[in-house]
Design an enzyme around this catalytic site. Structure first.
Site, short mmCIF file in Angstrom:
data_model
loop_
_atom_site.label_atom_id
_atom_site.label_comp_id
_atom_site.label_asym_id
_atom_site.label_seq_id
_atom_site.Cartn_x
_atom_site.Cartn_y
_atom_site.Cartn_z
N LYS A 1 0.41 -1.38 0.07
CA LYS A 1 0.37 0.06 -0.48
C LYS A 1 0.77 1.26 0.02
CE LYS A 1 -4.59 -1.49 2.19
NZ LYS A 1 -5.67 -1.50 2.75
N ASP B 1 -10.09 3.33 1.72
CA ASP B 1 -10.05 2.43 3.09
C ASP B 1 -11.06 3.25 4.35
OD1 ASP B 1 -9.40 -0.12 3.40
OD2 ASP B 1 -7.31 0.46 3.35
N ARG C 1 2.51 -1.03 20.42
CA ARG C 1 3.61 -1.42 21.19
C ARG C 1 4.38 -0.39 21.17
NH1 ARG C 1 4.06 -7.50 17.68
NH2 ARG C 1 4.41 -5.73 15.82
N ASP D 1 7.00 -0.07 18.41
CA ASP D 1 6.33 0.35 17.36
C ASP D 1 6.06 2.39 17.18
OD1 ASP D 1 5.98 -1.59 15.50
OD2 ASP D 1 3.74 -2.07 16.35
P1 NAP Z 1 0.29 -3.24 8.97
O1 NAP Z 1 0.40 -1.95 8.08
O2 NAP Z 1 0.96 -4.27 8.87
O3 NAP Z 1 0.03 -2.79 10.51
C1 NAP Z 1 -0.49 -3.17 11.24
C2 NAP Z 1 -0.34 -2.56 12.17
O4 NAP Z 1 -0.32 -3.35 13.69
C3 NAP Z 1 1.48 -2.16 12.88
O5 NAP Z 1 1.60 -0.99 13.45
C4 NAP Z 1 1.90 -3.89 14.00
O6 NAP Z 1 3.18 -3.32 13.91
C5 NAP Z 1 1.21 -3.96 14.47
N1 NAP Z 1 1.01 -5.22 15.26
C6 NAP Z 1 1.53 -5.76 14.90
N2 NAP Z 1 1.19 -7.42 15.38
C7 NAP Z 1 1.02 -6.46 16.69
C8 NAP Z 1 0.71 -7.40 18.19
N3 NAP Z 1 0.72 -8.11 18.16
N4 NAP Z 1 0.21 -6.27 18.84
C9 NAP Z 1 0.23 -5.00 18.71
N5 NAP Z 1 0.40 -4.35 17.30
C10 NAP Z 1 0.91 -4.82 16.44
O7 NAP Z 1 -1.72 -3.36 8.87
P2 NAP Z 1 -2.73 -3.00 8.45
O8 NAP Z 1 -3.15 -3.06 6.43
O9 NAP Z 1 -2.78 -2.01 8.69
O10 NAP Z 1 -3.49 -4.65 8.34
C11 NAP Z 1 -3.93 -4.73 9.26
C12 NAP Z 1 -5.17 -5.08 10.08
O11 NAP Z 1 -6.51 -4.28 9.79
C13 NAP Z 1 -5.05 -6.97 8.90
O12 NAP Z 1 -5.62 -8.28 10.10
C14 NAP Z 1 -6.49 -6.32 7.73
O13 NAP Z 1 -7.12 -7.74 7.45
C15 NAP Z 1 -6.89 -5.37 8.36
N6 NAP Z 1 -7.42 -4.66 6.98
C16 NAP Z 1 -8.82 -5.07 6.94
C17 NAP Z 1 -9.20 -3.97 6.21
C18 NAP Z 1 -11.17 -4.64 6.02
O14 NAP Z 1 -11.87 -3.59 4.84
N7 NAP Z 1 -11.56 -5.09 7.03
C19 NAP Z 1 -9.02 -3.23 5.46
C20 NAP Z 1 -7.59 -3.22 5.81
C21 NAP Z 1 -7.12 -4.28 6.56
P3 NAP Z 1 4.79 -4.04 13.28
O15 NAP Z 1 4.51 -2.52 12.41
O16 NAP Z 1 5.46 -3.23 13.92
O17 NAP Z 1 4.33 -4.83 12.88
#
Ligand code: NAP
Length: 282
Positions: free
Chosen positions: A68, A104, A153, A156
């Site tokens: 993204k 989004d 966290r 982060d």
């Molecule tokens: P991302 O860019 O990887 O970001 C995830 C965030 O959560 C990062 O800050 C990450 O830190 C943190 N994180 C990871 N593991 C963690 C843990 N165990 N405890 C606390 N924080 C943690 O992913 P994203 O694109 O934002 O997506 C996040 C979630 O939203 C996914 O499950 C995705 O499927 C969902 N989502 C849903 C929709 C929808 O339409 N419903 C749309 C977009 C996303 P690090 O960077 O240090 O790993």
């Protein structure tokens, strides 16, 4: 014949082809929606996908984790919201330019509006995570007049500070706070949090037994919980919050809303949301 698709990695559990094939049928358009797995770091492959859009082989693309942000330098222009969020999930050609957009944020807000009954004069939200989805959620909430606290966290912190600096420079005033996603910090938060949004992947298939909310920490009184994770249909966080008497939902509605908005960008056609819900239910 319109050719659409999704770039990301991994893509094996994506619901997007189901949603967009249903959308194409609903508006009687001939076309397809293909998956284009592109592993992290495969910049050459991303450039090929950008060229496929420019030369008309493909007419519209979604982008998901982990591209993204990495795809942004390959684009000609960003819509104002995509620029502010710093991430794109929808690509299309307009006046010969390759445009990056983000559906989004409006998708989240549209689904939240159906779920929330909030008449409080001051709206306070707690957003867990600081990644791409958190950026879209924070952008949406700030523009909708919410005060936002990010919970992250310890590892982060730098990522969260970058997020806060970019939004503070856009919003102009400090509407954003930062705490650690730990029982101590969360327990000390002032009352009045009406909304908790999980924007971390914690609880997502296959690790469905986990919740980002610290165990044994009570939830803020009367808050509602919006978990962006939609696979499984009932996440651990949503189950726990409901068991504590809170209203809680997963992010399937956001997925449907953002898909409908992307589809409209590519085709100019609006799809009834029931069609999309029907497709994922089936
Ligand atoms: P991302 O860019 O990887 O970001 C995830 C965030 O959560 C990062 O800050 C990450 O830190 C943190 N994180 C990871 N593991 C963690 C843990 N165990 N405890 C606390 N924080 C943690 O992913 P994203 O694109 O934002 O997506 C996040 C979630 O939203 C996914 O499950 C995705 O499927 C969902 N989502 C849903 C929709 C929808 O339409 N419903 C749309 C977009 C996303 P690090 O960077 O240090 O790993």
């Amino acid at each position: 014949m319109i050719h659409l698709g999704l770039i990301g990695y991994p893509l094996s559990h994506s619901l997007s082809p189901i949603l967009h094939q249903a959308a194409l049928s609903a508006v009687s358009m001939q076309g397809d929606y293909r998956l284009y797995p592109v592993a992290p770091g495969e910049i050459g492959r991303l450039a090929e996908m950008a060229s496929a859009l420019r030369n008309g082989e493909v007419h519209g693309l979604n982008v998901t984790i982990p591209h993204k942000q990495t795809i942004m330098p390959l684009l000609d222009e960003l819509t104002p919201s995509a620029k502010a969020i710093g991430a794109v999930n929808t690509l299309f050609i307009k006046e010969s330019k390759l445009i990056g957009h983000n559906t989004d944020a409006p998708g989240f807000l549209a689904d939240l509006a159906k779920f929330l009954r909030n008449n409080a004069p001051e709206k306070k939200a707690l957003v867990l995570g600081a990644g791409g989805a958190a950026r879209a959620v924070v952008y949406a909430l700030l523009n909708d007049g919410w005060l936002v606290t990010l919970a992250i966290r310890r590892m982060d912190l730098a990522q969260a500070r970058t997020l806060m600096e970019s939004f503070n420079s856009i919003v102009g005033i400090r509407l954003l706070n930062l705490v650690l996603l730990e029982a101590g910090d969360l327990g000390r938060l002032d009352s009045g949090i009406q909304l908790i949004v999980n924007a971390t992947p914690v609880g997502m298939f296959p690790e469905t037994d986990f919740s980002p909310w610290p165990s044994r920490l009570p939830y803020p009184d009367g808050a509602v919980v919006y978990d962006l994770v939609y696979n499984p249909r009932l996440t651990r966080l949503v189950q726990d919050a409901r068991a504590s008497g809170l209203r809680a939902t997963t992010g399937l509605g956001m997925l449907v809303e953002q898909a409908a908005l992307s589809f409209a960008c590519w085709t100019g056609r609006e799809v009834p949301l029931e069609v999309l819900y029907g497709a994922v239910e089936a």
